[in-house]
Structures are given as structure tokens and as C-alpha cells.
Design an enzyme around this catalytic site. Sequence first.
Site, PDB file in Angstrom:
ATOM      1  N   GLU A  83      -4.368  -2.830   5.167  1.00  0.00           N
ATOM      2  CA  GLU A  83      -3.892  -3.377   6.445  1.00  0.00           C
ATOM      3  C   GLU A  83      -4.987  -4.138   7.184  1.00  0.00           C
ATOM      4  O   GLU A  83      -4.709  -4.799   8.182  1.00  0.00           O
ATOM      5  CB  GLU A  83      -3.403  -2.232   7.352  1.00  0.00           C
ATOM      6  CG  GLU A  83      -2.147  -1.519   6.860  1.00  0.00           C
ATOM      7  CD  GLU A  83      -2.450  -0.364   5.910  1.00  0.00           C
ATOM      8  OE1 GLU A  83      -3.540  -0.363   5.296  1.00  0.00           O
ATOM      9  OE2 GLU A  83      -1.606   0.530   5.776  1.00  0.00           O
ATOM     10  N   LYS A  89      -6.866  10.321  -2.581  1.00  0.00           N
ATOM     11  CA  LYS A  89      -7.310   9.075  -3.213  1.00  0.00           C
ATOM     12  C   LYS A  89      -8.148   9.398  -4.439  1.00  0.00           C
ATOM     13  O   LYS A  89      -9.220   9.976  -4.330  1.00  0.00           O
ATOM     14  CB  LYS A  89      -8.090   8.213  -2.237  1.00  0.00           C
ATOM     15  CG  LYS A  89      -7.952   6.754  -2.579  1.00  0.00           C
ATOM     16  CD  LYS A  89      -8.507   5.870  -1.507  1.00  0.00           C
ATOM     17  CE  LYS A  89      -7.948   4.460  -1.636  1.00  0.00           C
ATOM     18  NZ  LYS A  89      -8.633   3.510  -0.787  1.00  0.00           N
ATOM     19  N   THR A 101       0.850  -1.178   0.000  1.00  0.00           N
ATOM     20  CA  THR A 101       0.000   0.000   0.000  1.00  0.00           C
ATOM     21  C   THR A 101       0.888   1.231   0.000  1.00  0.00           C
ATOM     22  O   THR A 101       2.052   1.160   0.402  1.00  0.00           O
ATOM     23  CB  THR A 101      -0.944  -0.020   1.221  1.00  0.00           C
ATOM     24  OG1 THR A 101      -1.749   1.148   1.184  1.00  0.00           O
ATOM     25  CG2 THR A 101      -0.192  -0.055   2.539  1.00  0.00           C
ATOM     26  N   TRP A 139      -3.974   5.768  -4.607  1.00  0.00           N
ATOM     27  CA  TRP A 139      -3.362   6.810  -3.770  1.00  0.00           C
ATOM     28  C   TRP A 139      -2.408   7.695  -4.543  1.00  0.00           C
ATOM     29  O   TRP A 139      -1.695   7.236  -5.430  1.00  0.00           O
ATOM     30  CB  TRP A 139      -2.578   6.176  -2.624  1.00  0.00           C
ATOM     31  CG  TRP A 139      -3.418   5.539  -1.565  1.00  0.00           C
ATOM     32  CD1 TRP A 139      -3.453   4.202  -1.272  1.00  0.00           C
ATOM     33  CD2 TRP A 139      -4.321   6.175  -0.659  1.00  0.00           C
ATOM     34  NE1 TRP A 139      -4.322   3.997  -0.236  1.00  0.00           N
ATOM     35  CE2 TRP A 139      -4.864   5.181   0.163  1.00  0.00           C
ATOM     36  CE3 TRP A 139      -4.709   7.502  -0.463  1.00  0.00           C
ATOM     37  CZ2 TRP A 139      -5.779   5.451   1.170  1.00  0.00           C
ATOM     38  CZ3 TRP A 139      -5.630   7.780   0.537  1.00  0.00           C
ATOM     39  CH2 TRP A 139      -6.152   6.760   1.336  1.00  0.00           C
TER      40      TRP A 139
HETATM   41  P1  AMP Z   1      -6.422   1.171   0.854  1.00  0.00           P
HETATM   42  O1  AMP Z   1      -5.426   0.619   1.800  1.00  0.00           O
HETATM   43  O2  AMP Z   1      -5.829   1.616  -0.428  1.00  0.00           O
HETATM   44  O3  AMP Z   1      -7.574   0.246   0.683  1.00  0.00           O
HETATM   45  O4  AMP Z   1      -7.006   2.490   1.481  1.00  0.00           O
HETATM   46  C1  AMP Z   1      -7.649   2.517   2.734  1.00  0.00           C
HETATM   47  C2  AMP Z   1      -8.088   3.919   3.016  1.00  0.00           C
HETATM   48  O5  AMP Z   1      -9.074   4.311   2.059  1.00  0.00           O
HETATM   49  C3  AMP Z   1      -8.746   4.156   4.344  1.00  0.00           C
HETATM   50  O6  AMP Z   1      -7.821   4.337   5.390  1.00  0.00           O
HETATM   51  C4  AMP Z   1      -9.565   5.395   4.070  1.00  0.00           C
HETATM   52  O7  AMP Z   1      -8.755   6.562   4.115  1.00  0.00           O
HETATM   53  C5  AMP Z   1     -10.003   5.169   2.644  1.00  0.00           C
HETATM   54  N1  AMP Z   1     -11.330   4.519   2.626  1.00  0.00           N
HETATM   55  C6  AMP Z   1     -11.615   3.217   2.430  1.00  0.00           C
HETATM   56  N2  AMP Z   1     -12.943   2.998   2.458  1.00  0.00           N
HETATM   57  C7  AMP Z   1     -13.515   4.191   2.694  1.00  0.00           C
HETATM   58  C8  AMP Z   1     -14.861   4.632   2.861  1.00  0.00           C
HETATM   59  N3  AMP Z   1     -15.900   3.811   2.761  1.00  0.00           N
HETATM   60  N4  AMP Z   1     -15.072   5.949   3.124  1.00  0.00           N
HETATM   61  C9  AMP Z   1     -14.046   6.817   3.224  1.00  0.00           C
HETATM   62  N5  AMP Z   1     -12.756   6.461   3.072  1.00  0.00           N
HETATM   63  C10 AMP Z   1     -12.493   5.170   2.811  1.00  0.00           C
END
Ligand code: AMP
Length: 488
Positions: A278, A387, A132, A392
Site C-alpha cells: 500500500e 510472513k 496484497t 503472507w
Molecule cells: P507487503 O505488503 O507484503 O510488502 O507487507 C508489508 C508488511 O510487511 C508490513 O506492514 C510489515 O508488517 C512487514 N514488513 C515490511 N518491512 C518490514 C521490516 N523492515 N521490518 C518488519 N516488518 C516489515
Amino acid sequence: RSLALGGALQAAGMRKGDRVATLMWNHYAHLEAYFGIPCAGGVLHTLNLRLHPDDIGYIADHAGDRFLIVDDVLLPLYEKFRDKIKFERVIVVPLCGKPAAGYDDYEQFISSAAVMQAPQLDENDAAGMCYTSGTTGRPKGVVYSHRALSLHSMACAMGDTLGIRQSDTLCPVVPMFHVNAWGLPFTGAMVGCKLVLPGPHLDAVSLLDLYETEQVTFTAGVPTIWMGILQALEKEPARWRLMRNMRMVVGGAAAPESMIRAFDRFNLDVLHAWGMTETTPLGTTAHLKHVLNDLPADERYAYRVKQGVPAPFVEVRAMTDEGCAQWDGTTMGELQVRGPWIAAAYYKLDAEADKWTDDGWFRTGDVATIDAEGYVKITDRTKDLIKSGGEWISSLDLENALVGHPAVQEAAVIGVAHPKWDERPLAVIVCKPGAAATAQELREYLAPKFAKFWLPDDCAFVEAIARTSTGKMMKAALREQFRDWRWK
Ligand code: AMP
């Protein structure tokens, strides 16, 4: 075919714990790798094909990947980082129909007739891994154990989480290189439902055609995908005959209320969920609790738009400077999580150990409130990341590069809401006295260093950027100031 792949990898020298990289879209061969590699004792390492090739090369090298399975259509991408890592074997999946010259052909490879030897595995042995993005510096690897994936699959099948059943037809649109397509291939195979994998065809019309032909009952992806689908449906409302109440999991970024309401009008059932690489990733889901069913419609939507209540075995808390916030729906704190499928460390990255508290909670970098019913609502982010379409972008990396431009004195890159991509980067620039630059010039300056989707869509030129007493740029104030930025 999974067993054949496992046997062939063992015959090629794969030992227990060896990493096998995949660079693939969502399709049958990737599913075979999902099972063949871990069942044979290897570690499935899904590479994110949307990253800059230098990052992909770094990640494969850092993980120590020995083998690569790659789609033929992605060979041009592989060529861009092949000098960064020497795989022992590169096995190519012939999506275009014929073997790629100069490489091992996947079909031939798995027809080697080597019988897979089932290894002795402990439930805590590694089964997969996924990297990530970091706020700064290099991506961070998360390792998934057999135990974590199994428990996560069972939890995902539960009625009040994702409720996946044998009778479902499951179509993960979220890429299989993003946290194992949110674990759906594992859960789907566990319950024995039909899986429909869309390959590289992710445009709204192709997806809607697929949903109709295969009568999909459950699908999952980031908001950008659903915004496209919604537009296509609104343009031609009578074109597709979709399964009534097809469930659509929206995660990876916040699901806008307007979108949930709009899909309801098409009898499509949006379920908002939150998770992270994570967290394997299931953390919370926003089903409406029984006790909330009789609330007026607006109040019901106010719950459904939250990120939801934690899955069984996942604990959540919002931490303030004073300690754990009350579950009052208003006190904001950093969201911390704990549970059997929450990572305990990053792979070979001790410098990031402070992401976990001494008592084992993972600091998510999201800011949230939790209400009396236990619904988590994400309100902000402490991590300096943007995002866009589920991928990211590091604002700090862009800022560091921008201040290298001769005309730029200070640069802050912030995420601003965007109707298609959820967020896009806006660069707020202070020029050096007497110097000037245009947004186009700055984009061109950044272009050689970053993936195209990282480049700020626009620049706002200002006199000064406010800073805190400790000298940090006040990003929250900037986000507020440019909240209504009109993208060209
Ligand atoms: P990733 O590890 O790329 O899946 O990103 C995870 C991050 O995405 C989280 O810590 C949030 O900042 C964002 N995220 C994931 N799901 C949501 C959601 N339903 N609403 C808002 N932010 C989200």
C-alpha cells in the site's frame, strides 16, 4: 522493445485503463512490460506466482485483466487457474528458447510493427496494480498512479533513502510481482543505471555468482534471501569477489541485528527498510544520521536495526487509544502513514475503507514506537498474518480450516521465529474431549486447501487457549509462550 510491446497491445485492442496481467520472474521481458504497458495507457498488473492458483485466478478476474503475458516455465501454473478467468490473449515469453505451442509467442507479438500511439495521460491515471493478502477473505488490490510511481522513483534515488545512481549496477532480487520489485526497475531506468535481473535463479550460490560476474553494487530482497547468502559466504569466504560495500536493502520483514553485523564483516552494507504494498512501497530507511555517527558501535547497531526514518513526503505516527504517541522510543501505537505514494483505497473494495482514517492516514496494521530522532521501530503486528520468506499466510484462514477437523475443538495459528523463513506457522490445538490428532494428520487435512508453504510446520497440543473478555484468542500471549519453539 517496450514501445513495440505497447504498440502490439494497442493493435490487439488494449485501450486506456485496460489491465494487462503478467505472470513472470524478474527478467528482460518483464521490464519491457513495466514500461510498455503503462506508456501505452494500460495498467501493469503483476500476478504473484507464489499464491494458490485459485487466488491468482480470483485476483486476475477481480482486476478485470484482459491480457496475460506469462513465462513459458509458468504455463503449468497458468493451466491450474485458466478456468477461473478468460483472457482475450495469452502471450508466452519463450524463456526456454522456443515458442510454446497453442499460444501467442511474445517475440512474434512484439514484432507486429504496430507503432505505439502515445495516449493522453493524466498524472493520476493508473499505471500499475498489485494485490496484497488480507487477514481474512480475499486479497486486496492496490492501484499505483503514474504520479505515485514517478514521485516514488525520485524519492528512491535520493541519497538518504536508497541513493540509486547512474553508476550503480542494480540487482532487484525481490520479485517483480511484489510491489514492482520495490519500484527498483522504475528508479533504475529513471537514473539510467545498469539493471541485472536474476530470472528464476534465486538460490544463494547463483545470486553470488551473478553479483560477482556483473559487479553488482546494489541489491534488494527479504531477509530469507540474505540469510542464505550469508551462510554461503560463511562456508566459502574467499570464493566470490564482490564489490566492496555492495549495498543490500533488506525489507519485507525485520532484518536481524546479527545479520547486519555479519554482513559488515564481509564489507557488505545492509540497509534496513520498511514498506508495504500500500505504500508503493518505500516508507522508511534506517540510515545512520550524521549526529549518531559517533555513538558506540552497539548503539549504532540499535539504530540500524530499527525500520528507520520516513522518506521525504512520507508522514508517520504511532496511534494509541489516547491519541498520537510521543516520539519517545518507548510508547507503542499503531503505525499510520500518509503521503503522495500511499494508497487511498483498495480497488473495488469499499468494505476495507476503515483502513484509512477520516483525515487520510493509512492504518498499517503494524505496531511501532518512534524515537526522538524519528526512527520507527516495528514491535508487533495487529493484523493476524504470518510472513514466511516474504509471503503472507493468513492465520485466520488456517484456524477456520483446522476447526473443521473432527478432532479439533479450538485452533490458534501463530507465527514463530524461524532461522531461514523469518517466521513459520505453528498451530496451537485444543482437541475435543476424548479425541486426538497428530501434527502430520492435521497437515494432510489442510494440504488440499492451501499452498504448501501455508501448512503449519508443527502443532502444539494444549488443554486450553486463553481468551480476552470479548472472547478473542490471546495471540500475543501465545506468541510469547511459544517464542522459543524448537522447529524439528
Ligand atoms: P507487503 O505488503 O507484503 O510488502 O507487507 C508489508 C508488511 O510487511 C508490513 O506492514 C510489515 O508488517 C512487514 N514488513 C515490511 N518491512 C518490514 C521490516 N523492515 N521490518 C518488519 N516488518 C516489515
